[in-house]
Design a protein around this motif. Structure first.
Motif, mmCIF file in Angstrom:
data_model
loop_
_atom_site.group_PDB
_atom_site.id
_atom_site.type_symbol
_atom_site.label_atom_id
_atom_site.label_comp_id
_atom_site.label_asym_id
_atom_site.label_seq_id
_atom_site.Cartn_x
_atom_site.Cartn_y
_atom_site.Cartn_z
ATOM 1 N N LYS A 289 -16.137 -3.991 -4.717
ATOM 2 C CA LYS A 289 -15.050 -3.114 -5.183
ATOM 3 C C LYS A 289 -14.569 -3.418 -6.595
ATOM 4 O O LYS A 289 -14.091 -2.533 -7.286
ATOM 5 N N GLU B 165 2.040 -5.532 3.993
ATOM 6 C CA GLU B 165 1.090 -6.086 4.939
ATOM 7 C C GLU B 165 0.815 -7.558 4.717
ATOM 8 O O GLU B 165 0.762 -8.009 3.574
ATOM 9 N N GLU B 166 0.577 -8.228 5.780
ATOM 10 C CA GLU B 166 0.128 -9.615 5.758
ATOM 11 C C GLU B 166 -1.214 -9.698 5.012
ATOM 12 O O GLU B 166 -2.068 -8.835 5.170
ATOM 13 N N GLU C 244 -15.332 -9.192 3.513
ATOM 14 C CA GLU C 244 -15.219 -7.804 3.978
ATOM 15 C C GLU C 244 -16.573 -7.229 4.329
ATOM 16 O O GLU C 244 -17.582 -7.554 3.711
ATOM 17 N N LYS D 115 0.829 -1.212 0.000
ATOM 18 C CA LYS D 115 0.000 0.000 0.000
ATOM 19 C C LYS D 115 0.857 1.252 0.000
ATOM 20 O O LYS D 115 1.739 1.397 0.848
ATOM 21 N N GLU E 270 -8.710 -1.000 6.977
ATOM 22 C CA GLU E 270 -8.367 0.423 6.836
ATOM 23 C C GLU E 270 -9.475 1.244 7.449
ATOM 24 O O GLU E 270 -10.593 0.773 7.632
ATOM 25 N N LEU F 257 -4.844 -10.935 4.496
ATOM 26 C CA LEU F 257 -5.908 -11.457 5.366
ATOM 27 C C LEU F 257 -6.954 -12.156 4.519
ATOM 28 O O LEU F 257 -7.315 -11.678 3.448
HETATM 29 P P1 AMP Z 1 -8.001 -0.293 0.784
HETATM 30 O O1 AMP Z 1 -7.754 0.761 -0.263
HETATM 31 O O2 AMP Z 1 -7.094 -0.251 1.952
HETATM 32 O O3 AMP Z 1 -9.479 -0.400 1.088
HETATM 33 O O4 AMP Z 1 -7.720 -1.677 0.076
HETATM 34 C C1 AMP Z 1 -8.434 -2.040 -1.063
HETATM 35 C C2 AMP Z 1 -8.834 -3.468 -0.952
HETATM 36 O O5 AMP Z 1 -7.672 -4.293 -0.878
HETATM 37 C C3 AMP Z 1 -9.616 -3.815 0.302
HETATM 38 O O6 AMP Z 1 -10.962 -3.538 0.191
HETATM 39 C C4 AMP Z 1 -9.351 -5.304 0.378
HETATM 40 O O7 AMP Z 1 -10.191 -5.986 -0.529
HETATM 41 C C5 AMP Z 1 -7.950 -5.422 -0.093
HETATM 42 N N1 AMP Z 1 -7.021 -5.479 1.046
HETATM 43 C C6 AMP Z 1 -6.443 -4.445 1.694
HETATM 44 N N2 AMP Z 1 -5.647 -4.881 2.693
HETATM 45 C C7 AMP Z 1 -5.726 -6.228 2.681
HETATM 46 C C8 AMP Z 1 -5.121 -7.272 3.460
HETATM 47 N N3 AMP Z 1 -4.251 -7.017 4.436
HETATM 48 N N4 AMP Z 1 -5.441 -8.563 3.154
HETATM 49 C C9 AMP Z 1 -6.284 -8.837 2.132
HETATM 50 N N5 AMP Z 1 -6.872 -7.909 1.362
HETATM 51 C C10 AMP Z 1 -6.600 -6.615 1.625
#
Ligand code: AMP
Ligand code: GLY
Length: 433
Positions: free
Chosen positions: A216, A187-188, A194, A146, A285, A190
């Motif tokens: 998404k 990041e690990e 969701e 990220k 997040e 997961l």
């Molecule tokens: P975010 O912009 O942080 O919402 O990330 C976008 C999408 O990436 C999230 O809605 C998740 O589907 C996926 N994502 C983010 N972090 C993780 C994680 N640590 N493990 C698995 N999927 C993740």
């Protein structure tokens, strides 16, 4: 009272629709929106104001005797607009610049989780390509990369292979996200489903609003590139009452406490993106604002006065209000997007049938629309949010798609499976009754 709503998307159209029904503006008050869009213009007077020009926003609020500013998107919050308004004595719904770091810096949030013992994916903050590549080796694939800052939803890569992960690290440190990618978080990965949880807080009191589930990916069956969200429904039943209370006590409440204890109380809506893992909910997040398109379904279910809730939040008196009430109905929204989205959208196409869609009982919120010679045309990636209610997800889904089918817009597309996973669970529950 006069209210100013900032933003121009479907989220803001839903907020405008609900704010227009508020007692706060019933007696001679007025709703303004900047910049707004043709949908928002049905509920508010739209005005052109540059949200990055804080003195101009303050001057407008003083001239128009604005009693509440509602900030829709994250960028003005991360940029400190709420601080400028508060310094001028203008009540504002939305966190300070320091508190908006919960969305504005992924590393900030991960460190806060570590300090407060909040369940989230294991992580490392890195500030160079070499450090990033070394961290990847520690985690192994699958792994998540990220960009630290705001990257318009494009800064996250869920990498299934090391090659993909290394590419993502190189892209960030080659400057693909500008200053937002000066730092990154590794990041690990997961596993789980969701769900999103929306909580109002004035820094001291928490008021749970509701849950929702976003979709998404651009394609049916959750395939293709990530988008800002192609559809949502609320409530998200996967977040059972037990899991919700776990998320509040283990994630949201300790976050609010830590922010207050560190001298940067969080005021506004805290949008917790959760992964429901085998070990319980973990934070993916935070967002420092309402979700888009989740707000569209939340507003359809909210049975209280949105203006009163947001003003109480801005004035630190959330503790005096009873818990917000939401209809037990399900609300579901389908995003109609321009062909090309999430890449470059095909703009200018005609849109007909919005009134016919609303005549079915649905609400059609505008996101990327414009008026050209009096006709509604496509002007952005996500264009319309066709939103309906029903007693079940299946009913809300059927109502939303019936309204979608009343719209004629050849340059738009939508996913046909919004809410489908939950519909399947409804069918399964029904079968075991
Ligand atoms: P975010 O912009 O942080 O919402 O990330 C976008 C999408 O990436 C999230 O809605 C998740 O589907 C996926 N994502 C983010 N972090 C993780 C994680 N640590 N493990 C698995 N999927 C993740
Ligand atoms: N729908 C995702 C978001 O608002 O960030």
């Amino acid at each position: 009272m006069n209210i100013l709503l900032l933003g121009s998307g479907g989220r803001e159209d839903a907020l405008a629709w609900k704010l227009a029904q508020s007692r706060l503006i019933a007696n001679g008050g007025k709703l303004w929106a900047a910049p707004g869009n043709p949908g928002i213009a049905r509920h508010a007077e739209c005005v052109s104001l540059d949200a990055t020009d804080h003195p101009a926003v303050v001057a407008f609020c003083e001239a128009q005797r604005i009693g509440l500013v509602v900030v829709g998107p994250e960028a003005p919050l991360v940029d400190g607009l709420a601080d400028s308004l508060r310094a001028a004595g203008i009540p504002v719904f939305g966190p300070s610049k320091a508190a908006a770091q919960l969305e504005g810096s992924k590393g900030f949030t991960k460190d806060l989780c570590a300090r407060a013992n909040i369940p989230t994916a294991g992580y490392r903050r890195v500030t160079s390509e070499a450090e990033g590549l070394a961290a990847l080796a520690q985690f192994g694939a699958p792994v998540v990369i990220k960009a630290d800052g705001l990257a318009a939803g494009k800064g996250v890569t869920v990498a299934m292979t090391m090659a993909e992960a290394e590419g993502a690290v190189r892209e960030i440190f080659a400057g693909a996200f500008g200053a937002a990618g000066a730092e990154a978080v590794i990041e690990e990965f997961l596993e789980g489903e969701e769900a999103s949880l929306f909580v109002l807080t004035d820094g001291a009191t928490l008021m749970v609003l509701a849950s929702a589930q976003d979709h998404k990916r651009v394609g049916e069956g959750d395939t293709g590139p990530n988008t800002g969200g192609m559809g949502a429904y609320s409530p998200a039943r996967v977040l059972t009452p037990e899991l919700e209370s776990q998320a509040i006590t283990q994630i949201v409440a300790p976050t609010a406490r830590a922010m207050a204890a560190e001298g940067t109380p969080y005021s506004g809506v805290l949008y917790a993106g959760l992964m429901l893992t085998a070990d319980g909910p973990k934070l993916i997040e935070y967002n420092a604002r309402f979700g888009d398109p989740e707000t569209q379904v939340l507003m359809l279910r909210l049975e209280d006065d949105l203006g009163e809730l947001l003003l109480a939040c801005a004035e630190n008196r959330l503790a005096q209000l009873p818990p917000a009430r939401f209809s037990p109905d399900v609300a579901l929204t389908v995003v109609m997007a321009a062909k090309g989205y999430p890449g470059t959208p095909d703009k200018g196409g005609t849109i007909d049938g919005v009134a016919a869609a609303e005549a079915t009982g649905a609400q059609v919120f505008h996101a990327g629309t414009a008026l050209k010679d009096g006709a509604l045309v496509v002007s952005g990636g996500r264009v319309l949010n066709v939103t309906a209610r029903g007693a079940t997800v299946a009913a809300a889904q059927a109502a939303a798609y019936a309204a979608v089918d009343a719209i004629t817009a050849p340059s738009l597309f939508c996913r046909r499976d919004i809410g489908q996973k939950e519909v399947a669970r409804e069918v399964a529950r029904e079968a075991t009754r």
